[in-house]
Write an enzyme that holds these catalytic residues in place. Structure first.
Site, short mmCIF file in Angstrom:
data_model
loop_
_atom_site.label_atom_id
_atom_site.label_comp_id
_atom_site.label_asym_id
_atom_site.label_seq_id
_atom_site.Cartn_x
_atom_site.Cartn_y
_atom_site.Cartn_z
CD1 TRP A 95 53.30 43.78 45.13
CD2 TRP A 95 52.54 43.48 47.22
NE1 TRP A 95 51.93 43.74 45.08
CE2 TRP A 95 51.44 43.56 46.35
CE3 TRP A 95 52.31 43.27 48.58
CZ2 TRP A 95 50.13 43.45 46.79
CZ3 TRP A 95 51.02 43.17 49.02
CH2 TRP A 95 49.94 43.25 48.13
CG ASP A 117 53.81 38.52 51.14
OD1 ASP A 117 52.93 37.67 50.88
OD2 ASP A 117 53.87 39.64 50.61
CB ALA A 143 51.52 36.20 47.37
CE LYS A 159 48.74 37.07 43.94
NZ LYS A 159 48.63 38.43 43.54
C1 LIG Z 1 54.27 39.77 47.27
C2 LIG Z 1 52.78 39.81 47.38
N1 LIG Z 1 52.20 39.66 48.57
C3 LIG Z 1 50.88 39.69 48.72
C4 LIG Z 1 50.05 39.89 47.66
C5 LIG Z 1 48.57 39.99 47.92
O1 LIG Z 1 47.81 39.07 47.29
P1 LIG Z 1 46.22 39.11 47.39
O2 LIG Z 1 45.72 39.48 46.05
O3 LIG Z 1 45.87 37.74 47.80
O4 LIG Z 1 45.85 40.11 48.43
C6 LIG Z 1 50.59 40.07 46.38
C7 LIG Z 1 49.74 40.32 45.23
O5 LIG Z 1 50.10 40.82 44.21
C8 LIG Z 1 52.00 40.01 46.24
O6 LIG Z 1 52.59 40.16 45.05
#
Ligand SMILES: Cc1ncc(COP(=O)(O)O)c(C=O)c1O
Length: 399
Positions: free
Chosen positions: A137, A218, A220, A253
């Site tokens: 990401w 992580d 999400a 999400k």
């Molecule tokens: C892999 C990953 N980690 C963390 C996040 C962060 O999400 P948030 O919108 O809750 O900060 C995202 C959001 O796109 C993501 O794709």
């Protein structure tokens, strides 16, 4: 008497330019395109078959209850809504929910949780290196840089074949030193959609634990892949094997509350006392950065999870989102054997085996907006866009 002349003071006008986040640039480009047949598969939000990102019905209802019943907006403190973090424990931690060596707190989204998790690791060990499988990401590297930890990349994904380069991943983990950090995607890998199998998780967990690495997971997209428990398989297996685990979680999400910034950070150490000390550092860092997280979204999630009826209906709405993701994946996969791998992957994202030039040509000729890497959001497509999209992609791939 002054013996030294000072260099001219630098003002804000002296700031160097910043290379903006490529995904934000893509959103702006798409917004500015006047063509009414444009397809936006760049931005990372769930869309239904009609192309909308609706507020979940259970969240609407919880927000109404909040408006009707909330009697104060007094400060909650750096932990945010403590009950919110409690309610998440069984969903995320499963059979580890009652482990008193694990403590969590509310954060501003998954981003806040990641930043705070890395802050904690950097405080404990500024020399730790962070092992990152690429591609990852795009916000991971800047967050790692922000805490001044060194990032070590290894190749995670073979784009042409749509598979994980597992041997490279294992070699990189085997090369790491005790105290180094393994940044892992809990499920629904962003950007590739290629998740570790259960056997691969077992192997990764074994090496991480044997080598004394610190896993930072992580997660999400829990619930967007196979199901809430299935998507937390890696998290729970890691907790089975390791004394020190950091988990950055997002509800943005799974409850579709993106802009309300709802997430949590969970920390496990070898003892309840050491976790309390670690959390004192976490609270200190949180206080410095945002003082306390925003309340509204977490309060709505809290109401949903606390009420058995709303909670049951959330599970249904979550399953509907998951089913749509997986059915769009199957439809794209069926369009061409070269896209079959998309049907074997999970979550909102996959990468197409297209060059940057091919991606830009699709943008120019077909008004299809995806990241230059070929990453696209499978549910960015509304039902009526799907066939045109797959035809354009198959055309770009050539005979
Ligand atoms: C892999 C990953 N980690 C963390 C996040 C962060 O999400 P948030 O919108 O809750 O900060 C995202 C959001 O796109 C993501 O794709």
């Amino acid at each position: 008497m002054l013996t030294q002349t000072h260099a001219k003071a630098r003002g804000l006008a002296d700031l160097p330019p910043v290379t903006s986040d490529s995904l934000l640039t893509l959103i702006a480009l798409c917004d500015a395109d006047p063509r009414n047949n444009k397809i936006d598969v760049g931005v990372g939000v769930f869309r239904d078959g009609a192309g909308n990102t609706p507020i979940l019905k259970v969240i609407k209802e919880a927000e109404q209850r909040l408006v009707d019943t909330q009697i104060t907006k007094a400060y909650l403190g750096s932990a945010g809504d403590k009950r919110f973090a409690e309610l998440l424990r069984p969903i995320l931690l499963g059979h580890h929910a009652s482990d008193d060596r694990i403590t969590g707190l509310q954060t501003p989204g998954g981003c806040g949780a990641l930043r705070l998790g890395f802050e904690l690791i950097a405080t404990a060990n500024p020399g730790a290196r962070v092992l990152v499988g690429t591609p990852t990401w795009p916000n991971h590297p800047p967050i790692i840089r922000s805490v001044r930890l060194q990032q070590i990349d290894y190749p995670y994904y073979e784009r042409g074949q749509g598979i994980i380069r597992f041997e490279d991943m294992i070699a990189a983990l085997n090369d790491a030193e005790a105290g180094d950090v393994a940044l892992l995607h809990g499920c629904c890998h962003n950007p590739t959609g290629a998740d570790l199998s259960e056997d691969q998780w077992r192997e990764v967990v074994r090496i991480v634990s044997e080598r004394g690495l610190i896993p930072l997971i992580d997660i999400a997209y829990q619930g967007f892949g196979r199901g809430l428990d299935e998507d937390a398989f890696g998290v729970r297996l890691m907790l089975d094997a390791c004394d020190e685990v950091v988990i950055a979680q997002s509800c943005d999400k799974s409850f579709s509350v993106y802009r309300d910034r709802v997430g949590s950070l969970f920390v496990k150490t070898g003892s309840k006392e050491a976790t309390a000390t670690a959390m004192a550092h976490v609270h200190q860092r949180a206080r410095e950065m945002w003082s306390m997280p925003p309340d509204h979204g977490a309060a709505a999630v809290h109401i949903v999870l606390e009420d058995p009826e709303l909670r049951a209906r959330w599970l249904v709405e979550l399953a509907e989102m998951r089913d749509r993701i997986n059915s769009v994946r199957q439809r794209i996969a069926a369009a061409d054997p070269r896209l079959a791998y998309i049907g074997r992957q999970f979550g909102m994202f996959s990468m197409l085996p297209l060059s940057k030039e091919q991606v830009l040509k699709l943008r120019e000729d077909e008004a299809i907006y995806m990241a230059e890497s070929g990453r696209f959001n499978v549910v960015g497509l509304s039902d009526d866009q799907l066939d045109r999209f797959t035809a354009a992609v198959v055309g770009a791939l050539g005979a």
